[in-house]
Design a protein around this motif. Structure first.
Motif, mmCIF file in Angstrom:
data_model
loop_
_atom_site.group_PDB
_atom_site.id
_atom_site.type_symbol
_atom_site.label_atom_id
_atom_site.label_comp_id
_atom_site.label_asym_id
_atom_site.label_seq_id
_atom_site.Cartn_x
_atom_site.Cartn_y
_atom_site.Cartn_z
ATOM 1 N N ILE A 183 0.836 -1.212 0.000
ATOM 2 C CA ILE A 183 0.000 0.000 0.000
ATOM 3 C C ILE A 183 0.865 1.252 0.000
ATOM 4 N N PHE A 184 1.977 1.217 0.734
ATOM 5 C CA PHE A 184 2.823 2.400 0.875
ATOM 6 C C PHE A 184 3.912 2.497 -0.192
ATOM 7 N N ARG A 185 3.956 1.513 -1.097
ATOM 8 C CA ARG A 185 5.022 1.547 -2.094
ATOM 9 C C ARG A 185 4.879 2.780 -2.978
ATOM 10 N N ILE A 186 5.987 3.528 -3.104
ATOM 11 C CA ILE A 186 5.969 4.765 -3.896
ATOM 12 C C ILE A 186 6.268 4.437 -5.353
ATOM 13 N N PRO A 187 5.384 4.813 -6.269
ATOM 14 C CA PRO A 187 5.625 4.504 -7.683
ATOM 15 C C PRO A 187 6.805 5.313 -8.225
ATOM 16 N N PHE A 245 -7.816 19.725 -1.717
ATOM 17 C CA PHE A 245 -6.561 20.308 -2.203
ATOM 18 C C PHE A 245 -6.108 19.656 -3.504
ATOM 19 N N LYS A 246 -6.409 18.398 -3.666
ATOM 20 C CA LYS A 246 -6.054 17.711 -4.907
ATOM 21 C C LYS A 246 -6.800 18.317 -6.084
ATOM 22 N N GLU A 247 -8.074 18.650 -5.866
ATOM 23 C CA GLU A 247 -8.878 19.258 -6.921
ATOM 24 C C GLU A 247 -8.424 20.680 -7.233
ATOM 25 N N ALA A 248 -8.006 21.430 -6.200
ATOM 26 C CA ALA A 248 -7.677 22.842 -6.387
ATOM 27 C C ALA A 248 -6.266 23.060 -6.923
ATOM 28 N N ALA A 249 -5.296 22.385 -6.384
ATOM 29 C CA ALA A 249 -3.907 22.686 -6.729
ATOM 30 C C ALA A 249 -3.123 21.491 -7.229
ATOM 31 N N GLY A 250 -3.716 20.318 -7.146
ATOM 32 C CA GLY A 250 -2.969 19.120 -7.506
ATOM 33 C C GLY A 250 -1.993 18.773 -6.395
ATOM 34 N N ILE A 251 -1.828 17.502 -6.120
ATOM 35 C CA ILE A 251 -0.931 17.044 -5.067
ATOM 36 C C ILE A 251 -0.025 15.959 -5.625
ATOM 37 N N ASP A 252 1.277 16.159 -5.452
ATOM 38 C CA ASP A 252 2.240 15.163 -5.907
ATOM 39 C C ASP A 252 2.707 14.257 -4.775
ATOM 40 N N GLU A 253 2.729 14.800 -3.562
ATOM 41 C CA GLU A 253 3.161 14.003 -2.422
ATOM 42 C C GLU A 253 2.599 14.586 -1.138
ATOM 43 N N ILE A 254 2.674 13.803 -0.088
ATOM 44 C CA ILE A 254 2.123 14.200 1.216
ATOM 45 C C ILE A 254 3.199 14.050 2.277
ATOM 46 N N ILE A 255 3.249 15.028 3.180
ATOM 47 C CA ILE A 255 4.100 14.935 4.362
ATOM 48 C C ILE A 255 3.183 14.887 5.576
ATOM 49 N N GLN A 282 -6.862 5.341 -0.420
ATOM 50 C CA GLN A 282 -7.940 6.024 -1.112
ATOM 51 C C GLN A 282 -7.466 6.887 -2.266
ATOM 52 N N PHE A 283 -6.284 7.489 -2.139
ATOM 53 C CA PHE A 283 -5.856 8.459 -3.146
ATOM 54 C C PHE A 283 -4.618 8.027 -3.927
ATOM 55 N N GLY A 284 -3.893 7.043 -3.416
ATOM 56 C CA GLY A 284 -2.712 6.585 -4.141
ATOM 57 C C GLY A 284 -1.619 7.638 -4.246
ATOM 58 N N ILE A 285 -1.643 8.622 -3.354
ATOM 59 C CA ILE A 285 -0.620 9.681 -3.349
ATOM 60 C C ILE A 285 0.498 9.264 -2.397
ATOM 61 N N PRO A 286 1.728 9.290 -2.854
ATOM 62 C CA PRO A 286 2.824 8.811 -1.983
ATOM 63 C C PRO A 286 3.061 9.713 -0.781
ATOM 64 N N ILE A 287 3.328 9.101 0.357
ATOM 65 C CA ILE A 287 3.765 9.824 1.548
ATOM 66 C C ILE A 287 5.290 9.789 1.519
ATOM 67 N N THR A 288 5.910 10.954 1.456
ATOM 68 C CA THR A 288 7.359 11.007 1.266
ATOM 69 C C THR A 288 8.134 11.247 2.569
ATOM 70 N N PHE A 289 7.530 11.999 3.507
ATOM 71 C CA PHE A 289 8.203 12.282 4.774
ATOM 72 C C PHE A 289 7.192 12.211 5.909
ATOM 73 N N ASN A 321 9.286 5.288 4.862
ATOM 74 C CA ASN A 321 9.569 3.965 4.312
ATOM 75 C C ASN A 321 8.424 3.036 4.701
ATOM 76 N N GLY A 322 7.723 2.513 3.691
ATOM 77 C CA GLY A 322 6.544 1.702 3.940
ATOM 78 C C GLY A 322 6.828 0.443 4.738
ATOM 79 N N ASP A 323 7.952 -0.214 4.448
ATOM 80 C CA ASP A 323 8.303 -1.439 5.174
ATOM 81 C C ASP A 323 8.540 -1.145 6.651
ATOM 82 N N ASP A 324 9.306 -0.089 6.910
ATOM 83 C CA ASP A 324 9.591 0.269 8.303
ATOM 84 C C ASP A 324 8.322 0.707 9.032
ATOM 85 N N TYR A 325 7.467 1.437 8.316
ATOM 86 C CA TYR A 325 6.225 1.909 8.933
ATOM 87 C C TYR A 325 5.341 0.728 9.320
#
Length: 529
Positions: free
Chosen positions: A314-318, A468-478, A497-504, A518-522
């Motif tokens: 689920i957490f794998r970043i494309p 926020f995704k609709e208004a400005a577009g989202i590439d990643e989430i912290i 739900q959104f498939g947006i990568p969590i980077t930090f 890191n999805g594995d560590d999380y």
């Protein structure tokens, strides 16, 4: 004897007595040699060979005594050219019949007194010798375990405060780890300025952050030692969530001997209580059922590793294209109170520690003191700062900041935006305008739109992502404030739900507490009791 003294003796000294005595026999041999054909005419004309004393000159010209002086005046008259067989010898400065080696010696002696000596390339200076302390430290570094914390412990032994000793030790460590001189000095300079700006004097106050900076500068963040430090910090941050979800899972798995319907019902309830939400919790249970069926799992013990694997997926970043036309422009968005400004500071700190040139643009012109607060963080992190003051047009701030970043060859530009309620239509329209202006000024920008989410808000975070995704577009989430909530399961819901990568993820207040996700560590930290 010094290098230049050697040069002087080589080219400027008078001939020794031995040299003079050696040349005298040559001269006599030349004058007593039988005259070749054609030389008799010269004798009849009254020409005489020069005497021994008259032929010798002072200094370097003494070696020319065996050379026929065609231009001498006084007692020496004109000397007719030698015979055909001796022409080459005469041109070489030796009497006919003189051995070839002697002729070459005579030619080499024919050096004008005012000619410059041939320069010799000086020897390359040897590397400065190490003192006893550095020699001992080198040995200990090589004997230490190959990890950054062990190397740092060797380098900092006996150091407790900032100052010349600390900078010297760090300089030695960086060079021992093959860092370049320019890179090393830049690191020392930035660290010195940062400790002064933060008011740090005791090493204990910033040692952990020092290791973090070194890991970034030396590209060792993925080193096993650093990964272990991050996992421990992640476990501590997820303590409240793990106490609820992890311990609940352990109790559930121990209470059932098979994957019965009652087991699945209780598992769904646990996911919902971890703030995953009904939709995400149901989807996760369905995926686990399918995995268990495919793997032939019949018991909760067999299901547990499948749950960890599912969360990792689920957490794998494309993979995505990271190439950009510099500078990289990052648009940072989010509602008030999520820690947006401090997160920008931590991102800037991280980029500066990697040796990048950073600029912060104060696009939040609505919140009181927001511009001043970002300016303070810019100074502390050693970043450039661009602002137009309170109540300025955010789009104008962004336009000018991009223009300046291009002109000053900035590597990364972070554009702050006003923290706005995601339910206010006019404010969201203003955010769209900022994004459009940046794209017109620098094609392809913003290269990343980063949404800052407060993990403590739970399910409310999902509605923020949507709007926020609709208004400005989202590439990643912290995800911030993860260390103070039992709702860490919201990360699972957002990713599903959104498939947006969590980077930090934010795990504390210090600069080092913003860490790559890191999805594995999380998954491990979330599930382990």
């Amino acid at each position: 004897m010094g290098f230049f003294s050697s040069i002087k003796n080589l080219f400027g000294s008078k001939p020794s007595e031995a040299d003079t005595e050696t040349d005298a026999p040559r001269q006599e041999a030349g004058s007593n040699a039988p005259a070749p054909a054609g030389a008799a005419d010269a004798s009849e004309a009254g020409a005489e060979m020069p005497a021994d004393g008259e032929a010798q000159a002072d200094g370097a010209q003494a070696d020319q005594s065996v050379i026929t002086d065609r231009g001498a005046e006084g007692d020496a008259g004109e000397v007719s050219p030698p015979a055909e067989g001796g022409a080459q010898a005469a041109q070489a400065g030796a009497a006919p019949g003189q051995p070839e080696a002697e002729a070459e010696s005579s030619v080499s002696a024919e050096i004008p007194e005012n000619s410059a000596p041939r320069e010799e390339t000086p020897a390359r200076p040897a590397a400065p010798a190490q003192d006893d302390e550095e020699k001992a430290m080198t040995i200990r570094l090589r004997e230490a375990e190959p990890r950054l914390s062990a190397w740092l412990a060797v380098a900092l032994e006996g150091v407790s405060r900032t100052g010349d000793t600390l900078w010297q030790r760090l300089r030695f460590l960086l060079r021992a780890l093959d860092a370049g001189d320019e890179e090393t000095e830049a690191f020392i300079r930035d660290l010195s300025e940062w400790t002064e700006a933060m008011g740090y004097e005791d090493l204990a106050d910033f040692r952990s952050e020092l290791q973090y900076r070194l890991a970034l500068a030396l590209d060792l963040e993925d080193e096993e030692d650093e990964r272990s430090r991050l996992f421990v910090k992640l476990q501590e941050g997820l303590a409240k969530t793990r106490a609820q979800l992890g311990q609940g899972l352990q109790t559930l798995f121990a209470g059932y001997g098979e994957l019965s319907p009652a087991f699945w019902d209780e598992l769904l309830e646990l996911f919902i209580m971890a703030d995953m939400g009904m939709e995400a919790a149901t989807t996760l249970c369905d995926r686990l059922r399918n995995r268990a069926r495919e793997a032939g799992a019949k018991t909760p013990a067999e299901l547990q590793p499948l749950l960890a694997a599912e969360l990792s997926d689920i957490f794998r970043i494309p993979r995505r294209v990271t190439a950009i036309n510099p500078p990289e422009i990052v648009l940072v968005i989010g509602v008030n109170g999520v820690g947006k400004t401090t997160t920008i500071a931590k991102l800037a700190y991280r980029a500066r520690s990697q040796g990048k040139k950073v600029m912060l643009a104060a696009g939040d012109t609505f919140r009181a003191a927001a511009v001043e607060q970002l300016g303070i963080w810019a100074k502390r992190t050693g970043s450039l700062f661009h602002a137009k003051g309170q109540n300025a047009d955010p789009s104008a701030v962004a336009w000018e900041a991009v223009d300046r970043a291009v002109a000053e060859q900035v590597d990364v530009l972070f554009v702050d935006t006003a923290g706005r309620l995601h339910t206010k239509t006019n404010l969201m329209e203003e955010l769209k305008k900022v994004r459009t202006v940046i794209g017109r000024k620098h094609p392809g920008a913003p290269h990343r739109s980063v949404l800052i989410l407060d993990a403590t808000t739970g399910q409310n975070a999902l509605s923020q992502v949507k709007l926020f995704k609709e208004a400005a577009g989202i590439d990643e989430i912290i995800l911030t404030k993860l260390d103070g909530t039992a709702k860490g399961g919201v990360a699972v819901a957002v990713a599903m739900q959104f498939g947006i990568p969590i980077t930090f993820v934010g795990l504390g207040e210090k600069m080092e507490d913003l860490r790559p996700f890191n999805g594995d560590d999380y998954a491990r930290a979330l599930l382990e009791a």
